[in-house]
Enzyme design. Structure first.
Site, PDB file in Angstrom:
ATOM      1  N   ASP A  44       0.616  -0.983   0.092  1.00  0.00           N
ATOM      2  CA  ASP A  44       0.198   0.189   0.016  1.00  0.00           C
ATOM      3  C   ASP A  44       0.634   1.387  -0.041  1.00  0.00           C
ATOM      4  O   ASP A  44       0.106   2.294  -0.571  1.00  0.00           O
ATOM      5  CB  ASP A  44      -0.750  -0.243   1.075  1.00  0.00           C
ATOM      6  CG  ASP A  44      -2.299   0.511   0.988  1.00  0.00           C
ATOM      7  OD1 ASP A  44      -2.802   0.728  -0.639  1.00  0.00           O
ATOM      8  OD2 ASP A  44      -2.561   1.423   1.823  1.00  0.00           O
ATOM      9  N   CYS A 135     -10.857   3.370  -4.520  1.00  0.00           N
ATOM     10  CA  CYS A 135     -10.157   3.704  -3.086  1.00  0.00           C
ATOM     11  C   CYS A 135     -10.503   3.903  -1.725  1.00  0.00           C
ATOM     12  O   CYS A 135     -11.107   3.081  -0.993  1.00  0.00           O
ATOM     13  CB  CYS A 135      -8.551   4.194  -3.914  1.00  0.00           C
ATOM     14  SG  CYS A 135      -8.278   3.405  -2.508  1.00  0.00           S
ATOM     15  N   GLU A 207      -9.205  -3.140  -5.712  1.00  0.00           N
ATOM     16  CA  GLU A 207     -10.274  -3.371  -4.637  1.00  0.00           C
ATOM     17  C   GLU A 207      -9.771  -4.871  -3.643  1.00  0.00           C
ATOM     18  O   GLU A 207      -9.328  -5.428  -2.756  1.00  0.00           O
ATOM     19  CB  GLU A 207     -10.934  -2.625  -3.955  1.00  0.00           C
ATOM     20  CG  GLU A 207     -10.423  -1.252  -4.367  1.00  0.00           C
ATOM     21  CD  GLU A 207      -9.447  -0.237  -3.136  1.00  0.00           C
ATOM     22  OE1 GLU A 207      -8.867  -0.974  -1.761  1.00  0.00           O
ATOM     23  OE2 GLU A 207      -8.329   0.238  -4.025  1.00  0.00           O
TER      24      GLU A 207
END
Length: 228
Positions: A44, A135, A207
């Site tokens: 991330d 997101c 995702e």
């Protein structure tokens, strides 16, 4: 029903799969394997670096100062605010944030970044926003779902993470991006609307895949890239 409300309805199946994923439910229960948390942060951190670059591309496609200011503020948000949920995960595994930075992207995260880059470079501003929007939108709803279902107290291991994404700031960012996309979609051709739907749907799917990638500690099948 607005265009983004339609997008959300069309992707309810993916949202439900995200809410029910073992990693996400583990956050609510306060129990996620340490190696999964570390893998998530490594990926991330680099993913969010790419996200900022794409905000920069969105700035280059903007034709008014309001939109430019919004995207500029989102770069600041990633740099200075979104480090807090990362630090929450780091605290739970006893590793400093700096130790988990600079790693190559795993396959799924690499694919996600390149997907967003493709739509940002090849598509319109609306298409770019559509690739970015899942997101913040999925994270907002994850935070809200976990807050509702588990009602974490302040001593919950992931209370800072859950409360960060369930808060009004993330809700406002999401709504601003939705409003921008709704306005742009109103003037889009049928062909462009189809590309917007594709970009949004794929980002929703990715995702979900990102959570799976982190939970299974996904790696390249024959090692990472080789520096020459």
């Amino acid at each position: 029903m607005t265009f983004t409300e339609t997008l959300r309805k069309e992707n309810q199946d993916v949202y439900e799969a995200i809410f029910n994923h073992s990693f996400v439910q583990g956050i609510g229960k306060g129990s996620v394997p340490k190696e999964a948390l570390a893998h998530y942060i490594k990926a991330d951190y680099e993913y969010l670096n790419a996200f900022m670059y794409i905000y920069g591309i969105a700035i280059s496609k903007s034709n008014n100062r309001g939109d430019i200011s919004f995207f500029n503020n989102q770069i600041d948000f990633v740099l200075n605010s979104e480090v807090h949920p990362h630090n929450n995960f780091c605290e739970q595994i006893g590793v400093s944030y700096e130790e988990l930075q600079g790693y190559p992207l795993p396959p799924t995260a690499d694919h996600y970044v390149k997907h967003m880059m493709y739509h940002a470079h090849m598509g319109s501003l609306a298409e770019t926003i559509a690739a970015l929007l899942p997101c913040p939108w999925t994270y907002l709803e994850i935070g809200q779902e976990l807050m509702h279902d588990y009602q974490p107290a302040e001593d919950h291991p992931f209370h800072p993470w859950i409360s960060f994404y369930a808060n009004e700031e993330v809700a406002e960012i999401t709504m601003q991006m939705r409003d921008m996309l709704d306005k742009l979609a109103a003037d889009a051709s049928p062909a462009e609307l189809e590309q917007i739907r594709i970009a949004f749907r794929k980002s929703c799917q990715l995702e979900l895949s990102f959570w799976e990638m982190a939970y299974t500690c996904e790696v390249w099948p024959v090692g990472d890239y080789v520096k020459v």
